[in-house]
Design a protein around this motif. Structure first.
Motif, short mmCIF file in Angstrom:
data_model
loop_
_atom_site.label_atom_id
_atom_site.label_comp_id
_atom_site.label_asym_id
_atom_site.label_seq_id
_atom_site.Cartn_x
_atom_site.Cartn_y
_atom_site.Cartn_z
N MET A 26 0.85 -1.17 0.00
CA MET A 26 0.00 0.00 0.00
C MET A 26 0.90 1.23 0.00
O MET A 26 1.81 1.32 0.79
N ARG A 27 0.63 2.13 -0.90
CA ARG A 27 1.45 3.33 -0.97
C ARG A 27 0.90 4.40 -0.03
O ARG A 27 -0.29 4.65 0.03
N LEU A 28 1.81 5.01 0.67
CA LEU A 28 1.50 6.07 1.63
C LEU A 28 2.06 7.36 1.08
O LEU A 28 3.14 7.37 0.50
N THR A 29 1.35 8.43 1.23
CA THR A 29 1.82 9.71 0.74
C THR A 29 1.64 10.77 1.82
O THR A 29 0.92 10.56 2.79
N THR A 30 2.29 11.89 1.67
CA THR A 30 2.11 13.01 2.60
C THR A 30 1.40 14.13 1.86
O THR A 30 1.56 14.29 0.65
N ARG A 31 0.62 14.89 2.58
CA ARG A 31 -0.12 16.00 1.97
C ARG A 31 -0.20 17.16 2.94
O ARG A 31 -1.25 17.46 3.49
N PRO A 32 0.92 17.86 3.17
CA PRO A 32 0.88 19.00 4.09
C PRO A 32 -0.01 20.13 3.58
O PRO A 32 -0.44 20.98 4.36
N ASP A 33 -0.33 20.14 2.29
CA ASP A 33 -1.17 21.19 1.72
C ASP A 33 -2.66 20.95 1.93
O ASP A 33 -3.48 21.83 1.69
N LEU A 34 -3.04 19.78 2.36
CA LEU A 34 -4.45 19.43 2.53
C LEU A 34 -4.94 19.87 3.90
O LEU A 34 -4.43 19.44 4.92
N HIS A 36 -12.33 13.25 0.03
CA HIS A 36 -11.18 13.41 -0.84
C HIS A 36 -11.16 12.25 -1.83
O HIS A 36 -10.82 11.12 -1.47
N PRO A 37 -11.49 12.49 -3.11
CA PRO A 37 -11.69 11.39 -4.06
C PRO A 37 -10.44 10.56 -4.36
O PRO A 37 -10.55 9.36 -4.60
N ASP A 38 -9.27 11.14 -4.32
CA ASP A 38 -8.06 10.40 -4.69
C ASP A 38 -7.25 9.91 -3.50
O ASP A 38 -6.34 9.11 -3.67
N LEU A 39 -7.56 10.43 -2.31
CA LEU A 39 -6.81 10.08 -1.11
C LEU A 39 -7.73 9.67 0.01
O LEU A 39 -8.88 10.13 0.08
N VAL A 40 -7.22 8.84 0.90
CA VAL A 40 -7.97 8.47 2.10
C VAL A 40 -7.14 8.89 3.31
O VAL A 40 -6.14 8.26 3.63
N PRO A 41 -7.54 10.01 3.96
CA PRO A 41 -6.86 10.41 5.19
C PRO A 41 -7.25 9.46 6.32
O PRO A 41 -8.43 9.12 6.49
N VAL A 42 -6.27 9.01 7.10
CA VAL A 42 -6.49 8.06 8.18
C VAL A 42 -5.80 8.58 9.43
O VAL A 42 -4.66 9.05 9.36
N ARG A 43 -6.51 8.51 10.56
CA ARG A 43 -5.91 8.94 11.83
C ARG A 43 -6.32 7.98 12.94
O ARG A 43 -7.26 7.20 12.81
N ASP A 44 -5.63 8.09 14.05
CA ASP A 44 -5.89 7.30 15.25
C ASP A 44 -7.00 7.98 16.03
O ASP A 44 -6.87 9.15 16.41
N SER A 45 -8.08 7.27 16.32
CA SER A 45 -9.21 7.89 17.03
C SER A 45 -8.84 8.33 18.44
O SER A 45 -9.46 9.24 18.98
N LYS A 46 -7.83 7.70 19.04
CA LYS A 46 -7.40 8.09 20.39
C LYS A 46 -6.56 9.37 20.38
O LYS A 46 -6.37 9.99 21.40
N PHE A 59 -1.98 9.43 4.73
CA PHE A 59 -2.77 9.57 3.50
C PHE A 59 -2.44 8.40 2.58
O PHE A 59 -1.29 8.19 2.21
N PHE A 60 -3.47 7.65 2.20
CA PHE A 60 -3.31 6.52 1.31
C PHE A 60 -4.00 6.83 -0.01
O PHE A 60 -5.07 7.46 -0.02
#
Length: 75
Positions: free
Chosen positions: A1-9, A35-45, A53-54
């Motif tokens: 799975m490719r992971l990317t960074t998006r500081p501009d988002l 976000h149609p091309d990316l899936v932002p994911v975070r820890d709920s805690k 960002f995937f």
């Protein structure tokens, strides 16, 4: 799975959700759908912590693998 960074988002107003399978669990991940091309994911805690960002197609393949039980054992 490719992971990317998006500081501009800007995610300050993102609507985050957990899986309906999480129930009352607090140790979950959350995703933002707008976000149609990316899936932002975070820890709920740690909602103010880092966000991963995937690429959407990689995330979809990951979820399909989870549902089908075809992911490799990482232990």
């Amino acid at each position: 799975m490719r992971l990317t960074t998006r500081p501009d988002l800007d995610l300050r107003h993102a609507v985050w959700r957990k899986s309906s399978h999480s129930g009352v669990q607090t140790d979950c991940i959350e995703i933002a759908d707008a976000h149609p091309d990316l899936v932002p994911v975070r820890d709920s805690k740690n909602p103010h912590g880092p966000t991963l960002f995937f690429e959407a197609d990689a995330w979809s393949a990951f979820i399909t693998g989870l549902k089908g039980g075809s992911l490799p054992d990482v232990n």
